[in-house]
Scaffold this active site. Structure first.
Site, PDB file in Angstrom:
ATOM      1  N   GLY A 176      56.326  60.547-110.726  1.00 35.16           N
ATOM      2  CA  GLY A 176      55.726  59.894-111.884  1.00 35.16           C
ATOM      3  C   GLY A 176      55.239  58.494-111.606  1.00 35.16           C
ATOM      4  O   GLY A 176      54.596  57.878-112.454  1.00 35.16           O
ATOM      5  N   ILE A 235      52.136  55.806-106.701  1.00 33.23           N
ATOM      6  CA  ILE A 235      51.806  56.517-105.472  1.00 33.23           C
ATOM      7  C   ILE A 235      52.136  57.999-105.612  1.00 33.23           C
ATOM      8  O   ILE A 235      51.346  58.875-105.228  1.00 33.23           O
ATOM      9  CB  ILE A 235      52.557  55.909-104.275  1.00 33.23           C
ATOM     10  CG1 ILE A 235      52.046  54.492-104.002  1.00 33.23           C
ATOM     11  CG2 ILE A 235      52.377  56.771-103.027  1.00 33.23           C
ATOM     12  CD1 ILE A 235      50.599  54.434-103.592  1.00 33.23           C
ATOM     13  N   LYS A 256      56.506  45.492 -96.007  1.00 31.69           N
ATOM     14  CA  LYS A 256      57.620  44.559 -96.188  1.00 31.69           C
ATOM     15  C   LYS A 256      58.835  44.943 -95.351  1.00 31.69           C
ATOM     16  O   LYS A 256      59.801  44.184 -95.257  1.00 31.69           O
ATOM     17  CB  LYS A 256      57.983  44.481 -97.673  1.00 31.69           C
ATOM     18  CG  LYS A 256      56.884  43.848 -98.516  1.00 31.69           C
ATOM     19  CD  LYS A 256      57.206  43.864 -99.991  1.00 31.69           C
ATOM     20  CE  LYS A 256      56.120  43.158-100.789  1.00 31.69           C
ATOM     21  NZ  LYS A 256      54.786  43.771-100.636  1.00 31.69           N
ATOM     22  N   VAL A 283      49.227  48.118-103.227  1.00 31.37           N
ATOM     23  CA  VAL A 283      48.247  49.034-103.815  1.00 31.37           C
ATOM     24  C   VAL A 283      47.710  48.412-105.097  1.00 31.37           C
ATOM     25  O   VAL A 283      48.478  47.958-105.949  1.00 31.37           O
ATOM     26  CB  VAL A 283      48.886  50.408-104.100  1.00 31.37           C
ATOM     27  CG1 VAL A 283      47.923  51.291-104.865  1.00 31.37           C
ATOM     28  CG2 VAL A 283      49.311  51.067-102.803  1.00 31.37           C
ATOM     29  N   LEU A 284      46.395  48.369-105.207  1.00 34.87           N
ATOM     30  CA  LEU A 284      45.770  47.747-106.375  1.00 34.87           C
ATOM     31  C   LEU A 284      46.208  48.422-107.670  1.00 34.87           C
ATOM     32  O   LEU A 284      46.038  49.634-107.824  1.00 34.87           O
ATOM     33  CB  LEU A 284      44.248  47.825-106.262  1.00 34.87           C
ATOM     34  CG  LEU A 284      43.589  46.875-105.259  1.00 34.87           C
ATOM     35  CD1 LEU A 284      42.119  47.203-105.133  1.00 34.87           C
ATOM     36  CD2 LEU A 284      43.772  45.430-105.685  1.00 34.87           C
ATOM     37  N   GLU A 316      60.631  36.040-100.378  1.00 36.38           N
ATOM     38  CA  GLU A 316      59.195  36.282-100.333  1.00 36.38           C
ATOM     39  C   GLU A 316      58.571  35.635 -99.104  1.00 36.38           C
ATOM     40  O   GLU A 316      58.817  34.471 -98.790  1.00 36.38           O
ATOM     41  CB  GLU A 316      58.532  35.729-101.597  1.00 36.38           C
ATOM     42  CG  GLU A 316      57.086  36.118-101.751  1.00 36.38           C
ATOM     43  CD  GLU A 316      56.531  35.696-103.097  1.00 36.38           C
ATOM     44  OE1 GLU A 316      55.782  36.478-103.697  1.00 36.38           O
ATOM     45  OE2 GLU A 316      56.852  34.582-103.558  1.00 36.38           O
TER      46      GLU A 316
END
Length: 641
Positions: A291, A294, A411, A460-461, A557
């Site tokens: 769901g 991706i 990452k 991912v946009l 980060e």
């Protein structure tokens, strides 16, 4: 009323052709006798027309000349007129001969009358259509939006053709990058100048819209065009992506507002469809996290290869319900199973695998939000991302799954946060399991072999939890947009491209024995500050309307992401957008020790998790402050690999 109006127009057309027959024969006689028709031939003409006119009128009516409208007269209509006139040219002399009128009808008239009739009937229809269209276009042009098209290639020309009949747009000029085309007319529209001259022509022509019709343009060229439009205050639009045009999903006339994926300017993915058919066609495919952004896109892409059954495994009830509603309506002919479950729940997984017997597994379920997993949720991150992957992979091996594809992230490379370290640990778990499968196969213990494939890619946009929905929400509220650091950059790709390359990597995996890590070609990294500015422009605003505020890097980060570690060498594959890296640093003993450690642990706090990750993931570096010092040189070296 419509029917009566249509019949009236047909009747008028019939009367017109009736008169045209008379005029054509009369003109034929005039031309034959040099405009001085003898009295006896005038009398014979009147007598002959009594038979000729009804004969030709019956032919015209029989061939359906009066079923269309003159304003839409086209080449097929002219062909029909030519056919009926030619048939009349044969039948009419036959009637004249049978009635013994040939002595009074000159042979020149018999040949000349059909030509004149063809000219009158066809010409009047074309003239009428031209008159109506001139009126229509003059009225329509006053209502349509004037637009300049950027581009002079085949795509731009096709767009001009499509917009020529559009009720909304009127192309007033083209701008290109080829000086040789200056002054040329492409489908009736003049090439006014170079793209750099856009501000001059916008002011001169008074247009409010610009369409960027350059699907092959680079990211920098698209951004430059967008910035130019923003600076002069015109609305920038674009055509569908090159991939959509090639696939036939959309046409060039389906223009739309420019989106971030348009600015990426990435070339379409060319898939090895034969290899993907071998992997997916007629197979039962299970997708975890089905769901999510991706996972759901993977499901959509897989449908194109006609699987025997698709099992959508998801923990979140609402998103599973949402995708169920979509898929049941879009793919009624493919067997679908919508299953709620947790990848850490071995009993549930065994139940699902026993029932559906999947042959391919795409593992997209994961906790992926970096700041959320860094504080308060670190233990849940490694339980879900590491232990969940192990449990799922073990069940897949026990059920002789042929391919197990783990979706990882950039990452995981030299991770500085819990989420990235947990994904790297998941990669290592899969590699260790691959070693155990290979060893069992060599000892003839395993009856079948599960091939593990790992795929890494960047942001991912528009995916859930990404920076883009956050920026969009901040702009909607009037700002400010919050960016952590002016130099921070990330790799971006569209969700469709990411899913396609995951499938491609899945079909290619196993050539080195399994356990390979596929790294996607992410293009050049994009500065987040540039992304923020682009989104402001795309919203029709500027940086004076929406402020940008720097908040400092968050715990865990990085300033820049990497695609491979210092110890990995990324090698090319047969697909230009995929590279492969082999880094077997773990084995069965390491995996057994990791599982034993998990079994001994209670719920750990964040600090204890970070200490444990430093032990199990050698590349992990917990830089709680100023972690932007992760050397840029190392990133550049990784890219060079």
């Amino acid at each position: 009323m419509i029917a009566n109006k249509f019949h009236l127009r047909s009747f008028i057309a019939f009367i017109h052709d009736f008169i045209a027959i008379i005029v054509a024969w009369w003109l034929a006689y005039l031309f034959r006798f040099n405009f001085e028709i003898p009295a006896d031939f005038q009398a014979s003409l009147k007598e002959n027309l009594i038979w000729i006119v009804p004969t030709q009128a019956i032919i015209f009516y029989s061939f359906g000349l009066y079923r269309g409208l003159w304003r839409y007269a086209s080449l097929p209509d002219l062909k029909r007129i030519l056919l009926t006139v030619a048939l009349g040219a044969v039948i009419v002399p036959f009637v004249i001969f049978m009635l013994q009128l040939s002595a009074l009808v000159p042979r020149a008239v018999i040949f000349l009358a059909p030509l004149l009739l063809l000219l009158i009937m066809g010409g009047s229809r074309i003239l009428y259509r031209s008159w109506k269209e001139r009126r229509f276009y003059s009225l329509r042009n006053s209502e349509r939006n004037s637009v300049i098209v950027l581009g002079t290639g085949s795509t731009a020309i096709n767009l001009v053709k499509d917009l020529d009949i559009s009720p909304d747009w009127r192309v007033v000029g083209l701008l290109g990058d080829n000086p040789k085309k200056l002054g040329m007319r492409l489908h009736g529209v003049r090439v006014l100048g170079m793209i750099s001259e856009l501000p001059v022509w916008v002011e001169k022509l008074g247009v409010g819209h610009v369409i960027i019709a350059m699907p092959a343009a680079s990211q920098s060229e698209r951004r430059r065009a967008l910035e130019m439009c923003a600076d002069i205050g015109v609305k920038a639009l674009t055509i569908p992506s090159y991939a959509d045009l090639v696939s036939g999903k959309m046409t060039v006339s389906q223009i739309h507002d420019i989106g971030l994926d348009d600015l990426l300017g990435r070339a379409p993915v060319i898939l090895d469809t034969e290899g993907l058919h071998d992997l997916l066609a007629g197979e039962t495919i299970l997708i975890t996290g089905a769901g999510g952004s991706i996972g759901s896109e993977l499901c959509r892409q897989i449908m194109a290869f006609n699987p025997r059954q698709l099992v959508l495994f998801e923990l979140n009830e609402f998103v599973l319900y949402t995708i169920q509603e979509e898929f049941l309506s879009r793919f009624p002919d493919i067997s679908l199973a919508f299953v709620i479950g947790d990848i850490k729940d071995r009993a549930r997984l065994m139940q699902v695998f026993d029932k559906y017997q999947p042959t391919v597994v795409f593992h997209a379920a994961a906790y992926k939000h970096v700041p959320l997993m860094e504080n308060e949720n670190s233990w849940q991150a490694i339980l879900n991302n590491v232990m969940g992957t192990y449990v799922l992979a073990r069940v897949a091996i026990e059920h002789a799954v042929e391919k197990f594809v783990l979706i990882s992230t950039d990452k995981a490379v030299n991770p500085t946060n819990v989420m990235g370290a947990s994904k790297r640990l998941a990669e290592m778990v899969c590699q260790a399991l691959q070693q155990s499968v290979l060893r069992a196969e060599n000892k003839h213990i395993a009856s079948s072999k599960t091939c593990f494939v790992i795929v890494r890619f960047g942001n991912v946009l528009g995916s859930a939890g990404s920076v883009i929905p956050k920026f969009r929400e901040q702009i909607a509220k009037g700002g400010p947009i919050t960016v952590t650091h002016p130099k921070i950059s990330r790799y971006f790709m569209s969700i469709q491209e990411a899913a396609q390359l995951v499938l491609q990597a899945g079909s290619m995996g196993g050539v080195k024995g399994g356990g390979e890590i596929f790294v996607m070609d992410m293009g050049d990294p994009v500065k987040i500050i540039d992304l923020a500015k682009d989104m402001i422009r795309l919203s029709g605003l500027n940086e004076e309307d929406i402020k940008i505020v720097y908040t400092g890097l968050r715990p865990g980060e990085k300033l820049h992401e990497e695609l491979v570690t210092e110890n990995e060498s990324a090698l090319p594959t047969q697909h230009e957008k995929l590279r492969i890296t082999l880094s077997y640093q773990v084995d069965e003993q390491w995996l057994a020790a990791l599982m034993a450690w998990f079994a001994e642990q209670p719920a750990l706090n964040d600090e204890e998790v970070r200490l444990a990750l430093a032990k199990w993931v050698p590349e992990y570096s917990d830089k709680r402050t100023d972690n932007q010092s992760a050397p840029e040189e190392r990133m550049e070296a990784s890219i060079m690999h």
